[in-house]
Design an enzyme around this catalytic site. Structure first.
Site, PDB file in Angstrom:
ATOM      1  N   HIS A  85       0.861  -1.380   0.106  1.00 42.76           N
ATOM      2  CA  HIS A  85       0.035  -0.052   0.120  1.00 42.76           C
ATOM      3  C   HIS A  85       0.854   1.335   0.162  1.00 42.76           C
ATOM      4  O   HIS A  85       0.655   2.191  -0.623  1.00 42.76           O
ATOM      5  CB  HIS A  85      -0.904  -0.092   1.356  1.00 42.76           C
ATOM      6  CG  HIS A  85      -2.033  -0.899   0.983  1.00 42.76           C
ATOM      7  ND1 HIS A  85      -2.847  -1.091   2.082  1.00 42.76           N
ATOM      8  CD2 HIS A  85      -2.732  -1.447   0.066  1.00 42.76           C
ATOM      9  CE1 HIS A  85      -3.887  -1.924   1.799  1.00 42.76           C
ATOM     10  NE2 HIS A  85      -3.709  -2.319   0.513  1.00 42.76           N
ATOM     11  N   TYR A  95      -8.981   4.835   2.914  1.00 42.21           N
ATOM     12  CA  TYR A  95      -9.882   3.639   3.762  1.00 42.21           C
ATOM     13  C   TYR A  95     -11.456   4.195   4.134  1.00 42.21           C
ATOM     14  O   TYR A  95     -12.066   3.243   3.634  1.00 42.21           O
ATOM     15  CB  TYR A  95      -9.191   3.694   5.001  1.00 42.21           C
ATOM     16  CG  TYR A  95      -7.930   2.860   4.715  1.00 42.21           C
ATOM     17  CD1 TYR A  95      -7.930   1.153   4.896  1.00 42.21           C
ATOM     18  CD2 TYR A  95      -6.741   3.216   4.409  1.00 42.21           C
ATOM     19  CE1 TYR A  95      -6.847   0.374   4.593  1.00 42.21           C
ATOM     20  CE2 TYR A  95      -5.583   2.824   4.269  1.00 42.21           C
ATOM     21  CZ  TYR A  95      -5.551   1.332   4.368  1.00 42.21           C
ATOM     22  OH  TYR A  95      -4.438   0.647   4.046  1.00 42.21           O
ATOM     23  N   GLU A 137       1.058   1.939   8.020  1.00 45.36           N
ATOM     24  CA  GLU A 137       1.540   2.596   7.145  1.00 45.36           C
ATOM     25  C   GLU A 137       2.075   4.069   7.249  1.00 45.36           C
ATOM     26  O   GLU A 137       3.012   4.668   6.674  1.00 45.36           O
ATOM     27  CB  GLU A 137       0.301   2.684   5.933  1.00 45.36           C
ATOM     28  CG  GLU A 137      -0.090   1.260   5.299  1.00 45.36           C
ATOM     29  CD  GLU A 137      -1.185   1.188   4.556  1.00 45.36           C
ATOM     30  OE1 GLU A 137      -2.104   2.238   4.389  1.00 45.36           O
ATOM     31  OE2 GLU A 137      -1.590   0.022   4.631  1.00 45.36           O
ATOM     32  N   ARG A 206       3.020   0.938 -10.867  1.00 46.72           N
ATOM     33  CA  ARG A 206       3.372  -0.434 -10.806  1.00 46.72           C
ATOM     34  C   ARG A 206       4.696  -0.688  -9.853  1.00 46.72           C
ATOM     35  O   ARG A 206       5.528   0.233  -9.623  1.00 46.72           O
ATOM     36  CB  ARG A 206       3.800  -0.969 -12.155  1.00 46.72           C
ATOM     37  CG  ARG A 206       2.955  -0.991 -13.211  1.00 46.72           C
ATOM     38  CD  ARG A 206       1.849  -1.997 -13.184  1.00 46.72           C
ATOM     39  NE  ARG A 206       0.923  -2.013 -14.316  1.00 46.72           N
ATOM     40  CZ  ARG A 206       0.108  -1.196 -14.404  1.00 46.72           C
ATOM     41  NH1 ARG A 206      -0.450  -0.296 -13.379  1.00 46.72           N
ATOM     42  NH2 ARG A 206      -0.581  -1.122 -15.641  1.00 46.72           N
ATOM     43  N   SER A 209      11.147  -4.422  -8.648  1.00 38.85           N
ATOM     44  CA  SER A 209      12.066  -4.787  -7.695  1.00 38.85           C
ATOM     45  C   SER A 209      13.384  -4.054  -8.264  1.00 38.85           C
ATOM     46  O   SER A 209      13.549  -3.854  -9.416  1.00 38.85           O
ATOM     47  CB  SER A 209      12.495  -6.269  -7.881  1.00 38.85           C
ATOM     48  OG  SER A 209      11.530  -7.137  -7.384  1.00 38.85           O
ATOM     49  N   GLY A 272      12.846 -16.713 -14.636  1.00 39.48           N
ATOM     50  CA  GLY A 272      12.456 -15.626 -15.529  1.00 39.48           C
ATOM     51  C   GLY A 272      12.491 -14.294 -14.842  1.00 39.48           C
ATOM     52  O   GLY A 272      13.881 -14.041 -14.381  1.00 39.48           O
ATOM     53  N   VAL A 273      12.008 -13.378 -14.973  1.00 44.55           N
ATOM     54  CA  VAL A 273      12.295 -11.967 -14.343  1.00 44.55           C
ATOM     55  C   VAL A 273      12.340 -11.999 -12.972  1.00 44.55           C
ATOM     56  O   VAL A 273      12.428 -10.941 -12.312  1.00 44.55           O
ATOM     57  CB  VAL A 273      11.491 -10.814 -15.201  1.00 44.55           C
ATOM     58  CG1 VAL A 273       9.910 -11.028 -14.515  1.00 44.55           C
ATOM     59  CG2 VAL A 273      12.060  -9.609 -15.000  1.00 44.55           C
ATOM     60  N   GLY A 274      11.850 -13.031 -12.328  1.00 41.44           N
ATOM     61  CA  GLY A 274      12.109 -13.149 -10.821  1.00 41.44           C
ATOM     62  C   GLY A 274      13.626 -13.040 -10.475  1.00 41.44           C
ATOM     63  O   GLY A 274      13.971 -12.829  -9.295  1.00 41.44           O
ATOM     64  N   PRO A 277      15.394  -9.141  -8.110  1.00 37.83           N
ATOM     65  CA  PRO A 277      15.760  -9.049  -6.770  1.00 37.83           C
ATOM     66  C   PRO A 277      16.822 -10.009  -6.293  1.00 37.83           C
ATOM     67  O   PRO A 277      17.777  -9.631  -5.547  1.00 37.83           O
ATOM     68  CB  PRO A 277      14.426  -9.580  -5.705  1.00 37.83           C
ATOM     69  CG  PRO A 277      13.649 -10.321  -6.806  1.00 37.83           C
ATOM     70  CD  PRO A 277      13.781  -9.884  -8.181  1.00 37.83           C
TER      71      PRO A 277
END
Ligand code: HEM
Length: 406
Positions: A85, A95, A137, A206, A209, A272-274, A277
């Site tokens: 968030h 909220y 938050e 969006r 990482s 993949g694009v993992g 990080p």
């Protein structure tokens, strides 16, 4: 105050919500976006358009409500969402807005079951949960504001470098327009990036990482161009539309998936694009060890690092050259799997990642295992690790996109 009866009443309405499939959630989003179109600047409208709801708010609230009397369990669940968030800059007033449309949705769609008691239970449960999220938050926003290089809300950055990492992935480096420093993030964390491609009526946020070690001056993300199904509006814009010196808005680094600070061997496993990080973790660990490549002195006995990666083929293998150079100069053991390509190289395997076949090379008893990639891949890798006897609490993972536990 939230009572046991409230929790029971909320729980008792869950089967009804589940039976309605996505109808109630769709109605809720439709209501929210019709009455408050500006909310479309926050939600991922591509997911909405494809019918892939990013989060089923009703079942999430019910799931959290079940644990409202189990604070410890609840707080660990809240942490991941609160981090997400904050990368979307969600504020307390949001909220109220969501709570209002949530109650009205139930009132309008299931009037018979939505008695005064049920309404009160949902209202109180929602407010109790919202208060927990808002508090956490708020803490996170404050921490990030006072850190060196920190900021509040969105900050303008400009694109200073764009580089091809593989057939589908490009890296983008951003520096703040104000020329100041930036927060040092933890390897594994992501940033929120806000853009407005020409074809988008609303802003798009969006999370990507961070793919390098922190340097206090800039941020690097590595973006996969989404081409399967409907082309990704944001990924294609970042690949093709955004040019050097163009500006984007960034929200401060966030995320609760990062390296534990221990001396245990580290195994970084991705597909993949993992990979992104993991690349940041690798660079960070080596920098901390005083990487020989950087020419600095060895500060402590190097922590053993294993870097396991699976992808389609060598053309889609991002950071391949960088990895080869790190492996040659440092204590990194790299193992790679190409699904559709066979190479005559001892450390490159053909097919799906098979951990059993390399088991004697892995620190199964002592290592910390980090996984990132599509959910199916992580289930597959985790299952293999469990079969090999790795303890559950040594397996850490990050899910890209909507979270599912496994
Ligand atoms: C994501 C729960 C309130 C906006 C999520 C996720 C959950 C969640 C479970 C998925 C996270 C993940 O996949 O890692 C809740 C609960 C809330 C709440 C229980 C209330 C008590 C809000 C509010 C807003 C909001 C007030 C803002 C209007 C979002 C957005 C996402 C998200 C934009 C990302 C998904 C997307 O882009 O469509 N939330 N949330 N949430 N939440 Fe919330």
């Amino acid at each position: 105050m939230l009572s046991n009866e409230h929790i029971q009443l909320v729980k008792s309405t869950v089967p009804l919500l589940e039976a309605s499939g996505s109808a109630i959630t769709d109605y809720f989003y439709n209501r929210l976006f019709t009455h408050n179109p500006e909310a479309q600047n926050i939600f991922n409208m591509s997911n909405q358009a494809s019918g892939k709801q990013s989060f089923a708010l009703f079942s999430a609230i019910a799931a959290y409500a079940k644990n409202l009397d189990n604070v410890e369990q609840l707080l660990s669940m809240v942490e991941r969402i609160a981090q997400k968030h904050t990368s979307l800059n969600i504020q307390p007033e949001h909220y109220d807005l969501v709570g209002h449309h949530l109650i009205e949705t139930l009132r309008e769609l299931v009037p018979e079951q939505f008695t005064a008691d049920v309404e009160e239970a949902w209202t109180v449960a929602y407010q109790a949960l919202a208060a927990i999220f808002i508090a956490r938050e708020g803490e996170l926003y404050k921490q990030r504001e006072v850190l060196k290089g920190g900021w509040k809300g969105g900050r303008q950055f400009k694109l200073v470098e764009k580089r091809i990492e593989s057939e589908l992935v490009k890296s983008l480096v951003f520096e703040p327009v104000d020329g100041g420093p930036v927060i040092d993030y933890q390897a594994g964390q992501y940033i929120g990036i806000e853009v407005q491609p020409k074809q988008s009526e609303f802003k798009e946020i969006r999370q990507y990482s961070l793919s390098d070690k922190a340097n206090g001056e800039s941020y690097r993300i590595s973006v996969k161009r989404e081409i399967v199904g409907k082309p990704g509006i944001v990924s294609n814009y970042l690949h093709d539309g955004l040019r050097l010196a163009d500006e984007v808005t960034l929200y401060a680094p966030a995320g609760d998936f990062f390296l534990n600070k221990t001396a245990a061997p580290v195994v970084l496993i991705s597909a993949g694009v993992g990979l992104t990080p993991m690349q940041s973790m690798l660079e960070t660990l080596l920098a901390e060890q005083g990487s020989k490549e950087e020419g600095s002195l060895q500060k402590s006995a190097p922590q053993k690092i294993h870097f396991l990666h699976a992808c389609e083929n060598s053309a889609q293998h991002s950071f391949k050259k960088r990895l080869t150079s790190l492996v040659q100069k440092n204590k990194v053991k790299a193992l790679t799997w190409y699904k559709s390509e066979t190479l005559e190289q001892a450390d490159i395997h053909h097919g799906f990642m098979d951990l059993v076949s390399v088991e004697e090379q892995l620190p199964l008893a002592l290592g910390d295992f980090y996984l990132c990639g599509p959910v199916a891949f992580m289930q597959f890798a985790k299952q293999q690790l469990v079969t090999l006897g790795v303890n559950d609490d040594r397996i850490h993972y990050e899910v890209f996109g909507p979270h599912e536990s496994f």
